[in-house]
Write a protein that holds these residues in place. Structure first.
Motif, PDB file in Angstrom:
ATOM      1  N   THR A 162     -54.732 -30.364   4.294  1.00 50.66           N
ATOM      2  CA  THR A 162     -55.646 -29.511   5.048  1.00 50.66           C
ATOM      3  C   THR A 162     -57.029 -30.147   4.997  1.00 50.66           C
ATOM      4  OG1 THR A 162     -56.177 -28.186   3.094  1.00 50.66           O
ATOM      5  CG2 THR A 162     -54.326 -27.438   4.447  1.00 50.66           C
ATOM      6  N   ILE A 163     -58.000 -29.495   5.632  1.00 47.22           N
ATOM      7  CA  ILE A 163     -59.379 -30.006   5.570  1.00 47.22           C
ATOM      8  C   ILE A 163     -59.946 -29.658   4.204  1.00 47.22           C
ATOM      9  CG2 ILE A 163     -61.668 -29.923   6.605  1.00 47.22           C
ATOM     10  CD1 ILE A 163     -60.277 -28.824   9.164  1.00 47.22           C
ATOM     11  N   VAL A 164     -60.269 -30.676   3.423  1.00 47.67           N
ATOM     12  CA  VAL A 164     -60.832 -30.496   2.087  1.00 47.67           C
ATOM     13  C   VAL A 164     -62.218 -31.133   2.100  1.00 47.67           C
ATOM     14  CG1 VAL A 164     -60.496 -30.865  -0.387  1.00 47.67           C
ATOM     15  CG2 VAL A 164     -58.507 -30.659   1.114  1.00 47.67           C
ATOM     16  N   GLU A 165     -63.241 -30.323   1.843  1.00 44.68           N
ATOM     17  CA  GLU A 165     -64.619 -30.768   2.061  1.00 44.68           C
ATOM     18  C   GLU A 165     -65.459 -30.562   0.805  1.00 44.68           C
ATOM     19  OE1 GLU A 165     -66.804 -30.396   6.148  1.00 44.68           O
ATOM     20  OE2 GLU A 165     -67.127 -28.569   5.017  1.00 44.68           O
ATOM     21  N   LEU A 166     -66.146 -31.605   0.391  1.00 43.00           N
ATOM     22  CA  LEU A 166     -67.131 -31.469  -0.678  1.00 43.00           C
ATOM     23  C   LEU A 166     -68.364 -30.759  -0.129  1.00 43.00           C
ATOM     24  CD1 LEU A 166     -66.902 -35.080  -2.139  1.00 43.00           C
ATOM     25  CD2 LEU A 166     -66.306 -33.007  -3.388  1.00 43.00           C
ATOM     26  N   VAL A 167     -68.898 -29.805  -0.879  1.00 38.02           N
ATOM     27  CA  VAL A 167     -70.092 -29.097  -0.417  1.00 38.02           C
ATOM     28  C   VAL A 167     -71.125 -29.045  -1.545  1.00 38.02           C
ATOM     29  CG1 VAL A 167     -68.845 -27.688   1.264  1.00 38.02           C
ATOM     30  CG2 VAL A 167     -69.128 -26.837  -1.059  1.00 38.02           C
ATOM     31  N   GLY A 168     -72.367 -28.747  -1.147  1.00 35.60           N
ATOM     32  CA  GLY A 168     -73.457 -28.631  -2.108  1.00 35.60           C
ATOM     33  C   GLY A 168     -73.559 -27.219  -2.656  1.00 35.60           C
ATOM     34  N   PHE A 169     -74.583 -26.979  -3.452  1.00 37.63           N
ATOM     35  CA  PHE A 169     -74.780 -25.651  -4.049  1.00 37.63           C
ATOM     36  C   PHE A 169     -74.866 -24.563  -2.973  1.00 37.63           C
ATOM     37  CE2 PHE A 169     -76.622 -28.039  -7.776  1.00 37.63           C
ATOM     38  CZ  PHE A 169     -75.649 -27.640  -8.678  1.00 37.63           C
ATOM     39  N   GLY A 170     -75.474 -24.896  -1.835  1.00 38.45           N
ATOM     40  CA  GLY A 170     -75.613 -23.924  -0.758  1.00 38.45           C
ATOM     41  C   GLY A 170     -74.498 -24.008   0.269  1.00 38.45           C
ATOM     42  N   ASN A 171     -73.393 -24.653  -0.094  1.00 39.16           N
ATOM     43  CA  ASN A 171     -72.205 -24.836   0.759  1.00 39.16           C
ATOM     44  C   ASN A 171     -72.449 -25.753   1.949  1.00 39.16           C
ATOM     45  OD1 ASN A 171     -70.858 -23.153  -0.983  1.00 39.16           O
ATOM     46  ND2 ASN A 171     -71.008 -21.347   0.325  1.00 39.16           N
ATOM     47  N   GLU A 172     -73.532 -26.557   1.890  1.00 35.51           N
ATOM     48  CA  GLU A 172     -73.748 -27.533   2.944  1.00 35.51           C
ATOM     49  C   GLU A 172     -72.759 -28.687   2.749  1.00 35.51           C
ATOM     50  OE1 GLU A 172     -76.496 -28.594  -0.496  1.00 35.51           O
ATOM     51  OE2 GLU A 172     -75.748 -26.794   0.528  1.00 35.51           O
ATOM     52  N   SER A 173     -72.247 -29.213   3.854  1.00 34.64           N
ATOM     53  CA  SER A 173     -71.199 -30.237   3.786  1.00 34.64           C
ATOM     54  C   SER A 173     -71.732 -31.548   3.212  1.00 34.64           C
ATOM     55  CB  SER A 173     -70.627 -30.489   5.187  1.00 34.64           C
ATOM     56  OG  SER A 173     -69.681 -31.542   5.149  1.00 34.64           O
ATOM     57  N   LEU A 174     -70.952 -32.139   2.301  1.00 35.03           N
ATOM     58  CA  LEU A 174     -71.273 -33.454   1.736  1.00 35.03           C
ATOM     59  C   LEU A 174     -70.229 -34.490   2.134  1.00 35.03           C
ATOM     60  CD1 LEU A 174     -72.267 -32.383  -1.914  1.00 35.03           C
ATOM     61  CD2 LEU A 174     -73.770 -32.723   0.050  1.00 35.03           C
ATOM     62  N   GLY A 175     -69.356 -34.106   3.062  1.00 41.02           N
ATOM     63  CA  GLY A 175     -68.312 -35.020   3.522  1.00 41.02           C
ATOM     64  C   GLY A 175     -66.930 -34.574   3.056  1.00 41.02           C
ATOM     65  N   SER A 176     -65.912 -35.082   3.727  1.00 36.80           N
ATOM     66  CA  SER A 176     -64.536 -34.688   3.408  1.00 36.80           C
ATOM     67  C   SER A 176     -63.967 -35.554   2.299  1.00 36.80           C
ATOM     68  CB  SER A 176     -63.661 -34.785   4.658  1.00 36.80           C
ATOM     69  OG  SER A 176     -63.678 -36.111   5.164  1.00 36.80           O
ATOM     70  N   LEU A 177     -62.920 -35.039   1.649  1.00 38.20           N
ATOM     71  CA  LEU A 177     -62.217 -35.775   0.596  1.00 38.20           C
ATOM     72  C   LEU A 177     -61.070 -36.558   1.214  1.00 38.20           C
ATOM     73  CD1 LEU A 177     -61.832 -33.386  -2.482  1.00 38.20           C
ATOM     74  CD2 LEU A 177     -63.063 -35.527  -2.394  1.00 38.20           C
ATOM     75  N   ASP A 178     -60.960 -37.818   0.832  1.00 42.27           N
ATOM     76  CA  ASP A 178     -59.907 -38.662   1.393  1.00 42.27           C
ATOM     77  C   ASP A 178     -58.543 -38.349   0.804  1.00 42.27           C
ATOM     78  OD1 ASP A 178     -61.760 -39.979   2.977  1.00 42.27           O
ATOM     79  OD2 ASP A 178     -62.222 -41.432   1.414  1.00 42.27           O
ATOM     80  N   SER A 179     -58.517 -37.943  -0.465  1.00 40.91           N
ATOM     81  CA  SER A 179     -57.244 -37.649  -1.120  1.00 40.91           C
ATOM     82  C   SER A 179     -57.483 -36.646  -2.233  1.00 40.91           C
ATOM     83  CB  SER A 179     -56.619 -38.921  -1.692  1.00 40.91           C
ATOM     84  OG  SER A 179     -57.387 -39.392  -2.797  1.00 40.91           O
ATOM     85  N   LEU A 180     -56.397 -36.004  -2.691  1.00 38.94           N
ATOM     86  CA  LEU A 180     -56.534 -35.022  -3.765  1.00 38.94           C
ATOM     87  C   LEU A 180     -56.974 -35.686  -5.062  1.00 38.94           C
ATOM     88  CD1 LEU A 180     -53.553 -32.560  -3.245  1.00 38.94           C
ATOM     89  CD2 LEU A 180     -55.868 -32.469  -2.366  1.00 38.94           C
ATOM     90  N   ALA A 181     -56.601 -36.946  -5.252  1.00 40.62           N
ATOM     91  CA  ALA A 181     -57.011 -37.653  -6.464  1.00 40.62           C
ATOM     92  C   ALA A 181     -58.532 -37.732  -6.562  1.00 40.62           C
ATOM     93  CB  ALA A 181     -56.394 -39.049  -6.497  1.00 40.62           C
ATOM     94  N   CYS A 182     -59.217 -37.723  -5.400  1.00 37.19           N
ATOM     95  CA  CYS A 182     -60.683 -37.799  -5.386  1.00 37.19           C
ATOM     96  C   CYS A 182     -61.336 -36.542  -5.963  1.00 37.19           C
ATOM     97  CB  CYS A 182     -61.190 -38.031  -3.968  1.00 37.19           C
ATOM     98  SG  CYS A 182     -60.741 -39.632  -3.290  1.00 37.19           S
ATOM     99  N   LEU A 183     -60.574 -35.455  -6.081  1.00 38.38           N
ATOM    100  CA  LEU A 183     -61.106 -34.255  -6.727  1.00 38.38           C
ATOM    101  C   LEU A 183     -61.612 -34.576  -8.119  1.00 38.38           C
ATOM    102  CD1 LEU A 183     -58.528 -31.437  -5.852  1.00 38.38           C
ATOM    103  CD2 LEU A 183     -60.962 -31.416  -5.310  1.00 38.38           C
ATOM    104  N   LEU A 184     -60.888 -35.459  -8.808  1.00 36.78           N
ATOM    105  CA  LEU A 184     -61.208 -35.778 -10.199  1.00 36.78           C
ATOM    106  C   LEU A 184     -62.088 -37.013 -10.325  1.00 36.78           C
ATOM    107  CD1 LEU A 184     -57.594 -35.224 -11.611  1.00 36.78           C
ATOM    108  CD2 LEU A 184     -59.437 -33.557 -11.394  1.00 36.78           C
ATOM    109  N   ASP A 185     -62.457 -37.593  -9.190  1.00 34.81           N
ATOM    110  CA  ASP A 185     -63.280 -38.793  -9.191  1.00 34.81           C
ATOM    111  C   ASP A 185     -64.694 -38.455  -9.650  1.00 34.81           C
ATOM    112  OD1 ASP A 185     -64.595 -41.126  -8.693  1.00 34.81           O
ATOM    113  OD2 ASP A 185     -64.055 -41.285  -6.593  1.00 34.81           O
ATOM    114  N   HIS A 186     -65.202 -39.203 -10.613  1.00 39.32           N
ATOM    115  CA  HIS A 186     -66.545 -38.932 -11.158  1.00 39.32           C
ATOM    116  C   HIS A 186     -67.666 -39.496 -10.284  1.00 39.32           C
ATOM    117  CE1 HIS A 186     -64.758 -37.306 -14.720  1.00 39.32           C
ATOM    118  NE2 HIS A 186     -64.151 -38.445 -15.025  1.00 39.32           N
TER     119      HIS A 186
END
Length: 953
Positions: A162-186
């Motif tokens: 699905t569309i998985v998007e990194l967001v900031g504190f105010g929910n502003e978009s910081l770009g989409s995630l390429d893969s689920l593994a990137c969730l844990l990327d530091h």
């Protein structure tokens, strides 16, 4: 021999390759750092280096260091080969001998082929526990447990991104995630380095639980970070099963209530405490946490051994007070917020985009002819397709039609009429009820929906009773006694609405149950409220009380519920919107509106006395109108460029959904009458394409011209199509950050050029290519009043740029054009240069971040010599050099009307900046030239300190 190193991890290496000498020299190092002797003894015995008597001698030693010394004595006495094998075991079993890894690397130990041919058996408790966890998670994540019970749907064959998007504190978009593994990327999306929790949120049904299940599957098969040795998955709703008086230690929570180590639990727990970064915790559904226990008054606990209430352990795990450094992933529905100090990342799930929906369709309908037919019919019904943007609803719709395709007719026909969410859940219920009907190739099941409901009314009442009881108490897990108390039969449990809870241990050996999704519990709750004759109107409206203004809500609400963020150290957080964070109540209200709508009376008249139905409908409509008026009255209003702007909240979206569910034109008219503003701002409301159906249902009754701001939602092309009834009213249309493609832009062109009243078109940060750019250019050509055009951060190249530039050139009304973040290059820039020459109205232009270099930059500079309209020009993040700066300097000697010139992050040196500074001696109009981020150092910048209009840093 040569002495090397300065610490205990460094050793004296012998000149000869004597492993016996190596063990002798490093004896105390090995005694200090070997804690697992059993693993060594097991391997030495397995390869016939140790006898049973040797093992007994080691076992008789009183302490662990003594055992290590005895093993070393025996190994060294038996020769070089066993000494080499001893080192090989230490090297292979890194979990067991993690402290010796640096030393083994330092000495450069490389075993011979003979030793490499020996089998090493891993009996290390940590490794065995990791294997057990992988087996358990692999088993639990193999099938899609959260949606189906009777069907065995393989996750691998069904899961779709699905569309998985990194967001900031105010929910502003910081770009989409390429893969689920990137969730844990530091390295990506980290908001707070000190934060411990990755927070994943999204609306009900968008796939939060599925995402976690996919993560479990990836870890179980070794496809996640290899450094993760532990994966603990908890669902927050299970913590509600603990009593207020229950206490347990962290070790008991992990081992007794999740997965118990087969050997040496103390050693496994000690490893976890020592290396917390090797663990990943996932907690699903913070919003489903319920308790009357006020954790805001409970002190933190930092001891992993001290017993505490499980909710206290949960809170301290999330904050990092316990197991600091472990990865923690928490999910919740939209509206829940957790304190910033806890947050490491925020991730928003937006459901299916069009491409994801197409991929899911291919998975669900492998037959190509059927697949093509489904996609064709979805395209013909944007309303139905809009519902499919939510993966859960899409799955329900597809499963229902799969069922009818296989049991009723060989031709699958999706409906072409308007479909509401209530229709979808009624259909789902019908399919599940018909499972009990015998089917054959000769005789098909032909009973109607009303007949199916009539035949199973007792079952539906029982399910509704359980659902309603849980909804009132904010509970989503039911004991066997609670299920039996509703007179539910064993056969009813086989229908698939309820499923056995997968977790064990929280309620002892007693079986617990839950609805396969919270939205289904909401549906059965509303069904119960409608069909049970004993339900009063006040009880019917119980969940609508959440819509009342704060003062009124306080007077009419039931006993207060536990707020999950209290346990996270934010008990002082004010609830500005009393309807937030409770979309299980919202879904209940929505289904009530659907079930009590006029369209459903034909079905319900067989289930409910007419007088009861009339009484409940009258009470619901009266309360709905009162709630809508009160809500609209309390919305903040501002004046904006001649408009009366209202900042609507997500609650407004829910109200629109409920109004749409009624399918009553009268209700839609009354709602439109209550909108006392002509600028609706609905940004960051997490609106989906289906919400555009609801919005149009109301707004097409609005008789005045209207401005509509839907930036930063998830509307996609189907949402644009659903807005068609509104375009005859809309003068301002803002649809930025909404997954819109060329197909959606084509719809905009077709509609906007019919009415020619649009003045502002915002399409920033979508997925528009040169094809879409040509449609936008045609809008600009035909809509003579268009003043603002925002097309930044799309996929427009030089071809689209040239087309747009020509339209800008011919426009006599355009005031502002934003093209930031495209790829128009020098060709596109040259075309815009032609548009700038003698343009009568263009005042603000952004061509930032467009790959413009020398040729394009010089063309723009030369064109501005013949322009007196442009005031603000952004050329940030291009490839402009000193040659372009020289051309711009020459332009500034002529052009006295340009006020702001931004040249940030280009390739201009001090030489070019000096030319710009010199030109300012002859220019009194320019207020600032921003050149920070160019090829100039602080020393060189000091030269320009006297010219305040040159901004270097």
């Amino acid at each position: 021999m040569e002495k090397q190193g300065h610490s205990e991890m460094e050793s004296i290496l012998p000149e000869s390759h004597s492993y016996i000498k190596l063990l002798t020299i490093n004896r105390e190092l090995l005694v200090t750092h070997i804690h697992n002797t059993q693993c060594l003894v097991d391997n030495l015995r397995e390869n016939d280096y140790f006898s049973a008597e040797d093992a007994e001698i080691v076992g008789a030693c009183p302490t662990q260091p003594d055992k290590v010394r005895k093993i070393l004595d025996l190994v060294q006495s038996k020769g070089e080969e066993i000494s080499e094998f001893f080192l090989y075991v230490l090297q292979q079993l890194t979990d067991a001998y993690v402290d010796l890894v640096p030393w083994l690397l330092q000495i450069g130990f490389s075993p011979s082929k003979l030793i490499q041919s020996k089998a090493v058996v891993n009996t290390d408790p940590v490794s065995r526990y990791t294997q057990k966890l992988r087996h358990q998670l692999g088993r639990d994540s193999k099938f899609i447990l959260c949606y189906a019970q009777k069907e065995e749907l393989l996750l691998e064959e069904t899961y779709t991104d699905t569309i998985v998007e990194l967001v900031g504190f105010g929910n502003e978009s910081l770009g989409s995630l390429d893969s689920l593994a990137c969730l844990l990327d530091h390295s990506t999306g980290v908001l707070n380095e000190q934060g411990e929790t990755i927070f994943v949120f999204g609306d009900a049904g968008v796939g939060k639980s599925m995402l976690l299940q996919r993560l479990q599957s990836l870890w179980a098969t070794g496809q996640l970070d290899a450094g993760l040795k532990f994966f603990f998955h908890f669902r927050c709703r299970m913590f509600s099963c603990f009593k207020e008086s229950d206490t347990l230690s962290l070790q008991d929570l992990l081992f007794k209530h999740y997965c118990y180590p087969e050997q040496d639990p103390e050693e496994v727990f000690a490893f976890l405490l020592r290396f917390p970064h090797t663990a990943l915790f996932t907690f699903d559904g913070l919003d489903e946490l319920h308790s009357d226990f006020d954790l805001s008054r409970v002190p933190n606990t930092s001891s992993p051994w001290e017993p505490a209430h499980p909710l206290v352990l949960l809170a301290n795990l999330l904050s990092g007070t316990l197991l600091k450094g472990a990865a923690k992933l928490l999910t919740a529905r939209t509206g829940i917020e957790i304190p910033r100090q806890l947050l490491r990342k925020k991730v928003l799930l937006r459901g299916f985009s069009l491409s994801h929906l197409q991929a899911f369709t291919r998975r669900m309908f492998p037959d190509r002819a059927l697949q093509h037919r489904v996609l064709e019919q979805l395209e013909a019904n944007p309303n139905l397709c809009s519902l499919c943007a939510v993966p859960l609803f899409c799955w329900i719709i597809f499963r229902c039609f799969q069922h009818f395709h296989s049991t009723v007719d060989s031709f699958l026909q999706l409906p072409t009429f308007t479909v509401t969410l209530t229709d979808v859940f009624l259909l789902l219920t019908e399919v599940h009820l018909n499972r009990t009907q015998p089917t054959s190739l000769v005789q098909r099941n032909t009973r109607s929906q009303a007949e199916a409901y009539q035949a199973h009314l007792a079952t539906l009442r029982s399910l509704g009773q359980v659902a309603h009881w849980g909804m009132e108490k904010n509970l989503f897990v039911f004991s066997q006694e609670e299920v039996q108390a509703s007179d539910m039969q064993e056969g009813d449990l086989q229908l698939g609405f309820l499923r056995a809870v997968p977790e064990l241990g929280l309620e002892g050996d007693q079986q617990s149950y839950e609805f396969f999704h919270i939205t289904l519990q909401a549906f059965f709750t509303s069904f119960f409220l409608v069909v049970d004759d004993k339900v009063s109107t006040s009880e019917l409206l119980r969940f609508f009380q959440e819509w009342a203004p704060p003062g009124e809500a306080a007077a009419t609400s039931c006993s207060p519920h536990f707020l999950p963020f209290q346990c996270l150290g934010d008990s002082g957080l004010a609830r500005e919107d009393p309807f937030r964070n409770k979309d299980h109540f919202q879904f209940t209200s929505l289904f009530l509106c659907g079930l009590l709508s006029k369209a459903k009376q034909k079905l319900l008249r067989h289930l409910v006395p007419a007088a009861t139905l009339k009484r409940k409908r009258k009470a619901l409509w009266a309360h709905l109108f009162a709630s809508l008026r009160a809500h609209m009255k309390n919305l903040p209003r501002t004046q904006y460029e001649g408009f009366k702007q209202v900042q609507a909240m997500p609650t407004f979206i829910w109200m629109l959904r409920c109004i749409y569910e009624t399918q009553s034109e009268k209700v839609g008219q009354l709602a439109a009458r209550g909108i006392c503003a002509n600028y609706l701002k609905l940004t960051y409301c997490n609106a989906y394409s289906a919400d555009c159906s609801a919005l149009s249902f109301v707004l097409h009754h609005f008789r005045k011209r209207l401005a509509l701001d839907l930036d930063n939602n998830n509307l996609n092309d189907y949402g644009v199509r659903e807005l068609q009834p509104c375009f005859s009213r809309l003068t301002i249309i803002r649809l930025s950050v909404n997954q819109i493609t060329d197909s959606g832009v084509k719809v905009l062109y077709e509609e906007l050029t019919k009415y020619k009243i649009v003045t502002y078109l915002g399409l920033y940060n979508n997925q528009i290519t040169d094809v879409g750019a040509t449609y936008v250019a045609r809008i600009l050509d035909e809509c003579k009043g268009l003043t603002h055009l925002k097309l930044g951060k799309n996929k427009i190249t030089s071809e689209g740029g040239k087309c747009l530039a020509l339209a800008v050139k011919n426009s006599k009304s355009i005031f502002e054009v934003g093209m930031w973040g495209n790829s128009i290059g020098d060709e596109g820039a040259t075309a815009f240069a032609e548009a700038l020459r003698n343009h009568p109205s263009l005042t603000n232009l952004s061509l930032a971040f467009n790959g413009i270099s020398t040729e394009g930059g010089k063309s723009l500079a030369q064109a501005l010599r013949q322009n007196s309209s442009l005031r603000i020009f952004w050329l940030t993040k291009n490839e402009l050099n000193d040659e372009v700066a020289e051309s711009l300097a020459e332009m500034l000697e002529v052009n006295q009307t340009l006020k702001h010139l931004w040249l940030i992050q280009n390739q201009i040196t001090a030489k070019g900046i000096a030319q710009l500074a010199d030109a300012l001696q002859k220019n009194t109009g320019v207020m600032e030239i921003c050149v920070n981020g160019n090829l100039i150092n602080p020393e060189e910048a000091k030269v320009f300190e006297g010219e305040k209009r040159i901004v270097c840093f």
